[in-house]
Design a protein around this motif. Structure first.
Motif, PDB file in Angstrom:
ATOM      1  N   GLY A 136       0.853  -1.311  -0.081  1.00 17.41           N
ATOM      2  CA  GLY A 136       0.199  -0.014  -0.001  1.00 17.41           C
ATOM      3  C   GLY A 136       0.629   1.372  -0.050  1.00 17.41           C
ATOM      4  N   GLY A 137       1.961   1.414  -0.645  1.00 17.33           N
ATOM      5  CA  GLY A 137       2.893   2.648  -0.648  1.00 17.33           C
ATOM      6  C   GLY A 137       3.686   2.665   0.736  1.00 17.33           C
ATOM      7  N   ILE A 138       3.530   1.835   1.557  1.00 16.92           N
ATOM      8  CA  ILE A 138       4.341   2.014   2.674  1.00 16.92           C
ATOM      9  C   ILE A 138       5.390   0.930   2.801  1.00 16.92           C
ATOM     10  CG2 ILE A 138       4.145   1.801   5.326  1.00 16.92           C
ATOM     11  CD1 ILE A 138       1.231   2.874   4.817  1.00 16.92           C
ATOM     12  N   LEU A 139       6.583   1.220   3.324  1.00 13.46           N
ATOM     13  CA  LEU A 139       7.891   0.398   3.357  1.00 13.46           C
ATOM     14  C   LEU A 139       8.029   0.226   4.805  1.00 13.46           C
ATOM     15  CD1 LEU A 139      10.439  -1.313   2.436  1.00 13.46           C
ATOM     16  CD2 LEU A 139      11.605   0.730   2.396  1.00 13.46           C
ATOM     17  N   ASN A 140       7.945  -1.388   5.308  1.00 11.23           N
ATOM     18  CA  ASN A 140       7.997  -1.600   6.692  1.00 11.23           C
ATOM     19  C   ASN A 140       9.424  -2.391   6.663  1.00 11.23           C
ATOM     20  OD1 ASN A 140       5.540  -1.313   8.568  1.00 11.23           O
ATOM     21  ND2 ASN A 140       4.713  -1.726   6.363  1.00 11.23           N
ATOM     22  N   ILE A 141      10.171  -1.832   7.639  1.00 14.32           N
ATOM     23  CA  ILE A 141      11.480  -2.617   7.992  1.00 14.32           C
ATOM     24  C   ILE A 141      11.657  -2.817   9.410  1.00 14.32           C
ATOM     25  CG2 ILE A 141      14.040  -2.366   7.634  1.00 14.32           C
ATOM     26  CD1 ILE A 141      13.671  -0.184   5.607  1.00 14.32           C
ATOM     27  N   ARG A 142      11.954  -3.978   9.612  1.00 15.28           N
ATOM     28  CA  ARG A 142      12.317  -4.266  11.131  1.00 15.28           C
ATOM     29  C   ARG A 142      13.740  -5.053  11.103  1.00 15.28           C
ATOM     30  NH1 ARG A 142       9.081  -8.951  12.838  1.00 15.28           N
ATOM     31  NH2 ARG A 142       8.921  -7.864  14.990  1.00 15.28           N
ATOM     32  N   GLY A 143      14.445  -4.339  11.890  1.00 21.05           N
ATOM     33  CA  GLY A 143      15.798  -4.802  12.439  1.00 21.05           C
ATOM     34  C   GLY A 143      16.590  -4.995  13.799  1.00 21.05           C
ATOM     35  N   SER A 144      17.460  -5.555  14.075  1.00 19.35           N
ATOM     36  CA  SER A 144      17.957  -5.736  15.157  1.00 19.35           C
ATOM     37  C   SER A 144      18.815  -4.649  15.794  1.00 19.35           C
ATOM     38  CB  SER A 144      18.520  -7.303  15.328  1.00 19.35           C
ATOM     39  OG  SER A 144      19.535  -7.313  14.472  1.00 19.35           O
ATOM     40  N   SER A 145      19.148  -3.707  14.933  1.00 15.90           N
ATOM     41  CA  SER A 145      19.987  -2.436  15.392  1.00 15.90           C
ATOM     42  C   SER A 145      19.720  -1.561  14.449  1.00 15.90           C
ATOM     43  CB  SER A 145      21.365  -2.992  15.522  1.00 15.90           C
ATOM     44  OG  SER A 145      21.873  -3.177  13.996  1.00 15.90           O
ATOM     45  N   GLY A 146      20.225  -0.046  14.622  1.00 15.71           N
ATOM     46  CA  GLY A 146      19.892   0.741  13.736  1.00 15.71           C
ATOM     47  C   GLY A 146      20.716   0.434  12.334  1.00 15.71           C
ATOM     48  N   THR A 147      22.067  -0.248  12.440  1.00 13.57           N
ATOM     49  CA  THR A 147      22.675  -0.548  11.397  1.00 13.57           C
ATOM     50  C   THR A 147      21.875  -1.539  10.626  1.00 13.57           C
ATOM     51  OG1 THR A 147      24.851  -0.030  12.113  1.00 13.57           O
ATOM     52  CG2 THR A 147      24.832  -1.709  10.501  1.00 13.57           C
ATOM     53  N   ALA A 148      21.295  -2.558  11.428  1.00 15.53           N
ATOM     54  CA  ALA A 148      20.438  -3.743  10.438  1.00 15.53           C
ATOM     55  C   ALA A 148      19.282  -3.173   9.737  1.00 15.53           C
ATOM     56  CB  ALA A 148      19.893  -4.641  11.337  1.00 15.53           C
ATOM     57  N   LEU A 149      18.800  -1.927  10.477  1.00 20.13           N
ATOM     58  CA  LEU A 149      17.795  -1.316   9.489  1.00 20.13           C
ATOM     59  C   LEU A 149      17.839  -0.662   8.387  1.00 20.13           C
ATOM     60  CD1 LEU A 149      15.640   0.298  12.512  1.00 20.13           C
ATOM     61  CD2 LEU A 149      14.779  -1.443  11.332  1.00 20.13           C
ATOM     62  N   CYS A 150      19.207  -0.132   8.437  1.00 21.72           N
ATOM     63  CA  CYS A 150      19.671   0.727   7.130  1.00 21.72           C
ATOM     64  C   CYS A 150      20.023  -0.338   6.171  1.00 21.72           C
ATOM     65  CB  CYS A 150      21.047   1.644   7.565  1.00 21.72           C
ATOM     66  SG  CYS A 150      20.513   2.874   8.541  1.00 21.72           S
ATOM     67  N   ARG A 151      20.743  -1.650   6.730  1.00 24.47           N
ATOM     68  CA  ARG A 151      21.089  -2.751   5.669  1.00 24.47           C
ATOM     69  C   ARG A 151      19.779  -3.042   5.034  1.00 24.47           C
ATOM     70  NH1 ARG A 151      22.164  -4.946   2.363  1.00 24.47           N
ATOM     71  NH2 ARG A 151      23.406  -6.755   1.760  1.00 24.47           N
ATOM     72  N   GLY A 152      18.812  -3.182   5.933  1.00 24.43           N
ATOM     73  CA  GLY A 152      17.572  -3.818   5.189  1.00 24.43           C
ATOM     74  C   GLY A 152      17.001  -3.053   4.255  1.00 24.43           C
ATOM     75  N   PHE A 153      17.058  -1.663   4.549  1.00 27.77           N
ATOM     76  CA  PHE A 153      16.743  -0.560   3.539  1.00 27.77           C
ATOM     77  C   PHE A 153      17.564  -0.686   2.261  1.00 27.77           C
ATOM     78  CE2 PHE A 153      17.114   3.432   1.491  1.00 27.77           C
ATOM     79  CZ  PHE A 153      15.825   3.961   1.021  1.00 27.77           C
ATOM     80  N   TYR A 154      18.794  -0.994   2.215  1.00 25.18           N
ATOM     81  CA  TYR A 154      19.540  -1.073   1.218  1.00 25.18           C
ATOM     82  C   TYR A 154      19.386  -2.327   0.611  1.00 25.18           C
ATOM     83  CZ  TYR A 154      23.601  -0.184  -1.775  1.00 25.18           C
ATOM     84  OH  TYR A 154      24.386  -0.066  -2.976  1.00 25.18           O
ATOM     85  N   ASP A 155      19.019  -3.365   1.267  1.00 23.42           N
ATOM     86  CA  ASP A 155      18.679  -4.629   0.449  1.00 23.42           C
ATOM     87  C   ASP A 155      17.714  -4.490  -0.250  1.00 23.42           C
ATOM     88  OD1 ASP A 155      19.018  -7.603   0.614  1.00 23.42           O
ATOM     89  OD2 ASP A 155      16.978  -7.504   0.897  1.00 23.42           O
ATOM     90  N   PHE A 156      16.380  -3.665   0.139  1.00 22.07           N
ATOM     91  CA  PHE A 156      15.215  -3.351  -0.477  1.00 22.07           C
ATOM     92  C   PHE A 156      15.424  -2.628  -1.710  1.00 22.07           C
ATOM     93  CE2 PHE A 156      11.570  -0.966  -1.293  1.00 22.07           C
ATOM     94  CZ  PHE A 156      10.395  -1.760  -1.424  1.00 22.07           C
ATOM     95  N   LEU A 157      16.481  -1.612  -1.329  1.00 19.34           N
ATOM     96  CA  LEU A 157      16.560  -0.796  -2.674  1.00 19.34           C
ATOM     97  C   LEU A 157      17.255  -1.583  -3.761  1.00 19.34           C
ATOM     98  CD1 LEU A 157      16.498   2.525  -2.865  1.00 19.34           C
ATOM     99  CD2 LEU A 157      18.982   2.367  -2.557  1.00 19.34           C
ATOM    100  N   LYS A 158      18.261  -2.332  -3.505  1.00 18.98           N
ATOM    101  CA  LYS A 158      18.922  -3.098  -4.513  1.00 18.98           C
ATOM    102  C   LYS A 158      17.985  -4.365  -5.165  1.00 18.98           C
ATOM    103  CE  LYS A 158      22.763  -4.183  -2.383  1.00 18.98           C
ATOM    104  NZ  LYS A 158      23.940  -4.921  -2.288  1.00 18.98           N
ATOM    105  N   THR A 159      17.498  -5.209  -4.384  1.00 16.35           N
ATOM    106  CA  THR A 159      16.608  -6.090  -4.725  1.00 16.35           C
ATOM    107  C   THR A 159      15.573  -5.775  -5.530  1.00 16.35           C
ATOM    108  OG1 THR A 159      17.059  -7.191  -2.526  1.00 16.35           O
ATOM    109  CG2 THR A 159      15.177  -8.136  -3.773  1.00 16.35           C
ATOM    110  N   ASN A 160      14.845  -4.506  -5.619  1.00 14.31           N
ATOM    111  CA  ASN A 160      13.828  -3.849  -6.126  1.00 14.31           C
ATOM    112  C   ASN A 160      14.344  -3.005  -7.316  1.00 14.31           C
ATOM    113  OD1 ASN A 160      10.997  -5.140  -4.949  1.00 14.31           O
ATOM    114  ND2 ASN A 160      12.438  -4.593  -3.309  1.00 14.31           N
ATOM    115  N   ARG A 161      15.639  -3.064  -7.771  1.00 20.23           N
ATOM    116  CA  ARG A 161      16.378  -2.177  -8.617  1.00 20.23           C
ATOM    117  C   ARG A 161      15.914  -0.795  -8.654  1.00 20.23           C
ATOM    118  NH1 ARG A 161      15.633  -6.503 -13.561  1.00 20.23           N
ATOM    119  NH2 ARG A 161      16.626  -8.434 -12.831  1.00 20.23           N
ATOM    120  N   LEU A 162      16.060  -0.331  -7.352  1.00 19.52           N
ATOM    121  CA  LEU A 162      15.740   1.002  -7.111  1.00 19.52           C
ATOM    122  C   LEU A 162      16.824   1.915  -7.095  1.00 19.52           C
ATOM    123  CD1 LEU A 162      12.652   0.884  -4.771  1.00 19.52           C
ATOM    124  CD2 LEU A 162      12.638   0.901  -7.105  1.00 19.52           C
ATOM    125  N   GLY A 163      17.869   1.430  -7.085  1.00 15.05           N
ATOM    126  CA  GLY A 163      19.092   2.017  -7.076  1.00 15.05           C
ATOM    127  C   GLY A 163      20.486   1.286  -6.259  1.00 15.05           C
TER     128      GLY A 163
END
Length: 396
Positions: free
Chosen positions: A59-86
């Motif tokens: 629904g246009g909302i990205l949900n990220i759950r992670g075990s640390s601040g770094t894990a949240l950022c890594r999750g975001f970057y994984d989403f970015l690359k996996t979905n070919r957004l950059g």
């Protein structure tokens, strides 16, 4: 009551890491700052001590759950690359964030590693000596996006040491001739060279201390575990004016003239532990508690000469390991000594099962971290066997 305080402190840290991660993501994709409700972040538990992240878009909302601040950022970057957004590189970024985010199936990744280390000690000379906070902020963002949670943080090593030298009674001239210019500091810290392209002005130390405060604050706000400097045994030669009976070893490196040779204080001298403890006290007084500290004493150098043969050499190494560990744990019983493993493959004529075992013999196994930086080099270039095999898993 005490349990409630621990829970409260834990919640504060989780909130801190979540918001620090949000800031990294907003700097990476500024358009998200205009619609913050489209990014939902949540801190979750690690899995068996390993970082984990989960992503889902709906629904246009990205949900990220992670075990640390770094894990949240890594999750975001994984989403970015996996979905070919950059993607984000060291030098640039190419991101094409859509106006309407497409749905993406839930994805969960658990890191196979407990620690994610970053930087070579000498990077602080090759690349980083004149970085400003703006450049550091960019680098720490890059670290977080790539899942780095254990970076070297060696800025202001000298600013703290100068305080110790002054407490001991060394003069400005004696201190100045000890140091190199900024681009050569990694090799000065490891005792390879001294007294080259210096001195370091007081303004340098002041600025570096201020910069290190910002670096450590940002790293820790993301849940990172920075590796900070400790005393490794190298002292200004002026120490002999104050302690004329102290046993010093003069060590050369790479063909540099004698005026650039370092003086290594014997770890069997009580002064070694005194200086190491003073350094830890000054560090903690300035920057607060830390758990991981780096100390490298014989990088690419011969061991000090002694007349007692192998037994005396091993006794000296055993004493060195004990005194470094005692100094770093003097202000924090949970402190961990970190050391590069480069020399173990580079100098097999010196470093063998006996010498390395002696160095580690009086350090608790869970309080020692060896960085096997040349793991592939051993196999493909030196062709002398992998460190892990030659040193029997580093004797654990």
């Amino acid at each position: 009551m005490l349990t409630n305080l621990f829970v409260f402190a834990e919640d504060i840290q989780k909130n801190r890491e979540r918001e620090a991660a949000r800031s990294v993501i907003m700097r990476t994709v500024p358009s998200l700052a205009k619609a913050p409700e489209k990014l939902q972040l949540e801190i979750i538990e690690k899995e068996d001590g390993h970082d984990v992240f989960e992503t889902k878009a709906s629904g246009g909302i990205l949900n990220i759950r992670g075990s640390s601040g770094t894990a949240l950022c890594r999750g975001f970057y994984d989403f970015l690359k996996t979905n070919r957004l950059g993607m984000v590189s060291w030098d640039n970024k190419d991101i094409r964030w859509p106006a309407q985010l497409p749905d993406a199936a839930p994805r969960r990744i658990v890191s196979p590693f407990r620690n994610h280390y970053y930087f070579n000690v000498v990077t602080y000379g090759y690349t980083m000596p004149y970085w400003t906070w703006e450049r550091w902020e960019k680098e720490i963002d890059w670290m977080a996006l790539h899942g780095i949670d254990m970076p070297l943080a060696l800025v202001a090593t000298e600013g703290i040491a100068v305080r110790v030298w002054k407490q001991l009674g060394l003069t400005e001239k004696e201190i100045e001739e000890f140091y190199t210019g900024p681009a050569h500091l990694p090799w000065q810290r490891m005792g390879n060279i001294v007294n080259h392209d210096g001195p370091l002005p007081a303004s340098w130390h002041k600025d570096q201390i201020a910069l290190q405060h910002r670096i450590l604050h940002r790293m820790k706000s993301l849940g990172m575990t920075p590796i900070c400097p400790a005393f490794s045994g190298f002292v200004p030669r002026g120490i002999l004016r104050l302690y004329p009976e102290a046993k010093l070893h003069r060590l050369g490196w790479g063909g540099w003239p004698q005026k650039n040779h370092a003086h290594f204080l014997s770890p069997e001298e009580p002064l070694f532990l005194k200086i190491g403890r003073l350094y830890m006290q000054e560090w903690q007084k300035e920057f607060g508690k830390n758990t991981h500290f780096l100390a490298d004493s014989f990088n690419e150098m011969e061991l000090p000469e002694n007349k007692g043969g192998a037994e005396a050499r091993n006794n000296m190494l055993s004493s060195l390991g004990e005194q470094i560990y005692r100094s770093i744990s003097s202000t924090n019983p949970n402190a961990v000594w970190v050391m590069q493993g480069w020399m173990f493959g580079y100098q097999r004529n010196i470093w063998n099962a006996d010498t390395l075992k002696a160095l580690l013999s009086k350090v608790p196994d869970d309080k020692m971290l060896l960085l096997d930086l040349a793991a592939d080099y051993n196999k493909t270039f030196w062709r002398n066997g992998m460190n892990w095999d030659v040193f029997k898993g580093f004797f654990q």
